[in-house]
Every structure is written in C-alpha cells, then in structure tokens.
Scaffold this motif. Structure first.
Motif: not given
Lengths: 419, 419
Positions: A20, A35, A208-210, A224, A226-227, A335-336
């Motif tokens: 963090l 957080s 937080c993106s995938a 890939v 994820v988070a 995916l984003d």
C-alpha cells in the motif's frame, strides 16, 4: 497451487501494508489504516518494523484534517535492489532495479542462445556480477535474480520445458544452476507474465485492475494480472497467446496447434510476407534468407510508420491479427486494460495500439459492461527484464520476507555490448 | 474488484475451516489444524461456533494414531438450503439443494423467455415458492436464490446487459426485482460460471485444481475455477467462450466479433448444417423452419450416437470446433481439467468428450507440463441451476456469514411442467 487454504496472516499483512505504501508513493498511518482495514496500533507496529528494516522512511507532513498534520511514509528506493535477466532467443537483457522499480543499470548482448546452457549460464553470471560491480550496489541489498524466458516452464523446479533455442535447453535446470554460480536466489518465470507485473509495481495501472499484457519479441507471449497478482493457473504456464488458434482451418504449427497467432502476426510472419513481394524486399534491403528477421521486421515497421504503401498494410494486417487475439483474451479474462510490451512493438507501436484498440472496441463481448483501453508499456523493450526483477521484489517483500541493512544509493550505469 | 487488500480475517478463516470440513466429508480437529495451518485452540473455537449454528456435527470416531481415536466432524446437510434458478432462452430450471449440494427438488418449464420481465419474474417467484412448499423446507433455513443466466451482466446491480431473449430484458434489474417479490436474497451470476463452481462444491474436482467448464445449452458459455474460486476478472463477465473467434476470416456475429465459436459448434449451427442436406432433414423429421432447434439438435445427436453416416460427421465437426476453443482456454488459463456441462451435451456427450480430449492432448501448448482431462459434469443438464444454488451457499457460508436454526431434512420432490 497446492497451498493450504488458510495461512498465518502476519507476513501477508505486513507485505500488504508495504504494498500500500509502495502504491500510494506517499501515505499517512491514518490513511494506511483506512485503506487496509487494520487498526491504527497494528499499522504503527508494522510500519515500525518496515522502518527498522530501512524499507520505509518518514518524508514530511501531509495536510491537516483538523489536528496536527500527519507524518507521511514513503518507500526508501535504495533500501533493496534486484536483478532481472531476460533470456530471449536472439538477445539477452540484464537490468538492476531499485525498490521503486526504477532501472539503475542495464546491459544487453546477443549470442547466448547459440551457446549450450553449460556455457551460457556462467557467462550470464559473469555479466550479472559485472553490472552489479559497475553500479557499486551492496550485494547484501540485492534480493535476488528474476530470470525470465518463454514457456512452457517448470517454474518451481526452474526448468525450461522447451527445446528452444536448442534441444540442450530442454529440461535444463537453468534457475538452480544460475543460483549456484551466482550464490544468489534465482527465480524463473515467464517473460510476458513478468512484463505484466512490472506495470503494476511501477504504479502505472489501477491496483484493482484486471489487465493483460501482450508481449512481442521474437515470439508472442501474454500475461494477465488481477488486483496485483499474476494469474497462474495450474502450473504458471498461462496466457500462451502466441499459440492460440485464430484460424481453425490454418496450418499446423510446430507446437502442435493449428492456425497459431504467432504464425500470422509475429515478426517472422511479417518478414515472410514482405519477402514474397520482391519490390519491397529490395527497397528495404531485406535479407532474403531471413536470418536476422527481427532486424528486417524493424525496417518494415519503420517503413510502415513512414506510410510506405507496401510496408504499411503488412504491419496493419499483423495488428489486426493481434487485435483478434486481444479480443479473445479480453472476452475470456474480462480485462479492462491491455498493455503492449516488448521490443517488437518499439518501432510501429502507435499503429499496433490504434488498430488493436479498434478491434477491441468493436468486438469485445462485454463492451457494454466497461471500456477496455490498449496502452504501450512504460518499460517498452525492457519490460520483461524489469518485470523479472520486480517479481523478485514482490515475492521477497510483499510476501513479508525481507533482509536487514540499508545505505546510500548507487550511481546509474548504461552498458551495451555484443559478443 | 475494488476491495481493500487486507480484510479482517476472522470470518474468512471460519469460512475456510467450514470449506475444509465440506471438502473432506469427514475430518478430525487434528487433521483440520494440520491442513489449515491454524492452531488446535483456534480450530476448537471455530468448530464450536459451526456446531452451535448446526452447520457441522460430530459423526463417530476416526482411526487412533496412538491415543484415543479422534472424533470426526461432518457437514449437516439439512442445516441449510438454497435455490438455483436458471433462466435460459428456451427453458427455466429451478432446483433446491441442501448444504452438501445435493438436489432435493427440481422443476423445469418453458415459456418465460417469451414473457416480458415484469410478467416472468412474478411467475418465477411463484414457482420458487411452490417448490419450497412442495418439499416443506423451513424458510428460515433457505439462504437465498442464485439466479443464473447468460452474459453480459452487471452482477453487482443484478442487471442483464443483453437484449436477449427480448429487448425488454436489457438493463432490467432481474435480481433486485425477484428478491423484492420473494422477500429473499437473490444473487445474479453467469450460468457457465455457476456450472463450474458446482463441480467444486460437489467435491468432484481436486480443490487445488485450475479447471474450466464449457457449458452448452442454446448458446455456449464458459467458466474457470482456480482453487475453489470462480475467476472473475474486471466485472465478472469472463470466459465468454461462445464469442471468441475460431476463424479470423469468418462471418460477423451479432455480438460484433467475427468467426465466433457459437456459430460453428453450437446447436443452431449444427441444425443449420443438417438442414442443408435435405435427405437428413427428412430422415430425422427436422423442422425446416428450425424453430425448435434444440429438439432437432437432440435428434441429430441421437442419430450420431447410432452411427448415422450423415449425422455423425456433423456432431464430430461441432466437437472439433469446441476442441479448438478448449485448447484456447487451456493454453490461456493453464487448466488441468475441462468439464462439459449443460443440456446440449446430454445426448452425444461421449462423442464430444472423446474428440475434445483428442484435440486438447494434441494441441495444448503446455502439455509437457501436465496432462489435461476432459470429463462430463456430474450435474449434467442441471449443472447451471445447481451451480447457482451452490454460489449462494458459497457466498453465505465460506465467507463466514451464516444464519441460526436447524431441523429435520425435507422429503424429495420432482416436478416437471410446461406453461
């Protein structure tokens, strides 16, 4: 995969708090508590440990929210270092990065692929020692080496399960052998997975993106994340995008599959296409034998950028094929973001980015749910090597295992050589 | 995805211990401590809570390892129930399952797809109430309803992001509306993802496995489960295997992509093919208008099983196309198992299983790393509905949130009707 579902949480929690602070760049203990969902006393204890180890430092004060302005915490970039070694068929890249993921040294050379592993690995070790000497990094602060290469691999045993570049490399224990010579921990991983996680550590993606990474060098790989975690699957041999079929009726590939993306969109395929049109081959002085096809691919990409009427369609076709595969991984992994990384995107990256974005916008199944951006990697051609080094930092630090010691930052060196 | 990286661990730990008891079927406290990594006192406390809630019971003694034989723990199947509702274009299936994932009641009917949602949902609610009354399950023990359907979806808002079966369903809040009518929590999820997690809860897959599910009903969907968790990606619209391209030069699909698997391998595609050969259409009495193509697909599949010289190649071609997509998801997700689920595999499942296994064995990139098995779902045509109910159990119990109360098991009912 065979880990117990519940583990002692202490090192994990410490690692998460460290992560963090890394992601925030600058954050107060109060914000950390908010957080992380941890109590202020827990945060204070964990931050104290991280400061004693020199990983985190106090850096000025934040904005007051009524009372006295909170003290801000930051990573201490020079507290630790790691080495990334990318073993490619045609080139080898070595980088040294600091705790923030910034490159403090780089060297690259060719020729190791032509050596048998018992010669290549001592040579690599000598190069690693040389670059660490060049930047005068305290060895006690070097957490290890991330050796990245193509798949398939046995990541835990540190073996390549591929007969490339030569049969001698198949099943050779590259990671244990390099660790033995260097006297340093060495982890083996997939180059495209490494390139993917590098973006996360460098803070260029939403935590937080995938997101996925398409890595194009000699071949085409994928990763890939994820988070903040690399998607691993059953044996860490995931996202082998270069060998998914984009044409069920296509030709058989040496991998056993048919219509593989790599044989349509990869540098070798583009050069092969270019050589069928003799006019183009002569104009760009391409090697008819196609021995140095990466060099020829770069010439074609440069001509495409300049709007060459024969070269441009070849790169655009390659981009459309990659777009088809990009749609596939986007619709499968939801995916984003898609990051384009690796040396073969360096020259004509903007053409690839534009056309892959078009295909994804037009064809992705869940485009009603959210947009998908296509962006170039911040690490460009060195993405895999930097990612390899990041994997060492991540496995050593965000899992909570750290070493002591701290000191001054080294200088920055840039070496490029050829053997 | 936007969860904080560190959460209070207590409910998670309790959920994990519950899941270990479920997976083991019968396990001692000592074994629980060993496989969870938790201390014996922690295990005793968590087990006490689970027994007070009636979720876990003591069931006999295990084998002595020197001292007195350990008391064994088991799930209490009748402690909780959940409902699974699968909303398909052509049929609707409702199941009630107990804590062990076993079906205690089932009903199926057609016609809801032709209704607008404001009529269909009250009708569905009436059917759910009827089946719960029929099996006399105490409502206090019903954890909720898992409503599963095709994608894309907004899982958190409980909306379908698809204009199927009719435009009125697009963006309609199906889950909140059904919850309101039933006075019960309703979660919305993807039918193929549900089918995938159902296998895990029923204990038919290795808990550490990374496996995929290919779900074929009217369309073709997919789900991936890694170590007991559904792979979600950015918005839970993952593994849309029916709309990945298997032919980059193929025809455009209504989804916007080109060469989509569904248009090559799906029931409608097989029936379309069959109708081009009039001989076959007449022999099997297929409907030239193709209105009830699932019924016609079943006839073709049955003829293929019987070795019909025209029907068999059609099913085999469909299986090869699915094999191509199975290789793609295996190479991308690095799967060790593929489960075939859904009503359209019911008749010719063995042909599909054999040919998809052949393709995976021959073409998967990482086949050197580990084998990949192709197996039929244990839940067959009801896999999605059962999986929907399992998702409720998993989200309510393995996340550690449970309700009180316990009692006797209900009887088993089987209802099938048509409206």
């Amino acid at each position: 995969m065979a880990t117990s579902p519940v583990r002692s949480n202490r090192p994990k929690t410490r690692g998460a708090v460290f992560d963090l602070i890394r992601a925030a760049r600058s954050i107060s203990r109060v914000e950390l508590a908010a957080s992380s969902g941890l109590t202020p006393p827990t945060i204070s204890g964990l931050v104290r440990d991280l400061m004693i180890e020199g990983l985190v430092v106090e850096a000025g004060r934040g904005v007051s929210t009524g009372g006295k302005p909170p003290t801000l915490l930051q990573l201490n970039p020079s507290a630790r270092y790691s080495v990334g070694v990318q073993l490619e068929r045609n080139t080898c890249v070595i980088v040294v990065i600091d705790l923030a993921g910034h490159r403090v040294a780089r060297t690259s050379f060719r020729g190791t692929a032509q050596m048998p592993p018992e010669h290549a690995l001592p040579f690599l070790a000598a190069q690693v020692n040389a670059i660490l000497d060049a930047v005068a990094v305290d060895r006690g602060k070097v957490l290890g080496v991330g050796l990245v290469s193509y798949g398939p691999q046995d990541r835990h045993a540190g073996l390549l399960l591929s007969p490339q570049p030569t049969g001698e490399w198949l099943d050779y224990p590259v990671a244990p052998r390099l660790a033995e010579i260097l006297g340093m921990p060495v982890l083996l991983d997939n180059d495209a997975a490494a390139a993917a996680i590098g973006e996360y550590w460098l803070g260029t993606v939403d935590p937080c993106s995938a997101y996925g990474c398409i890595y194009m060098a000699t071949g085409i790989g994928g990763g890939v994340v994820v988070a903040g975690e690399v998607y691993r699957g059953s044996s860490s041999n995931s996202v082998e995008i270069g060998h998914i079929s984009i044409d069920v009726h296509g030709d058989e590939c040496s991998c056993g599959n048919r219509g593989c993306l790599e044989n349509y969109a990869g540098p070798a395929a583009v050069v092969r296409q270019a050589l069928t049109g003799p006019g183009l081959a002569e104009q760009l002085a391409l090697d008819p034998a196609g021995t140095d096809f990466l060099h020829d691919f770069a010439r074609i990409a440069a001509a495409a950028n300049a709007g060459h009427p024969q070269a441009r369609p070849l790169i655009e076709q390659s981009a459309r094929y990659l777009g088809c595969a990009a749609v596939t991984i986007t619709s499968l992994f939801d995916l984003d973001l898609i990051v384009l990384a690796g040396p073969s995107f360096t020259v004509a990256g903007s053409i690839y980015q534009t056309l892959i974005q078009q295909e994804v916008d037009r064809r992705t199944f869940a485009r009603r749910a959210h947009p998908v951006r296509v962006v170039p990697s911040v690490s460009g051609p060195d993405a895999a090597a930097i990612g390899g080094a990041v994997l060492v930092l991540q496995s050593e630090l965000t899992a909570g295992r750290t070493r002591a010691q701290d000191g001054a930052a080294p200088g920055v060196a840039e070496v490029t050589q050829s053997i």
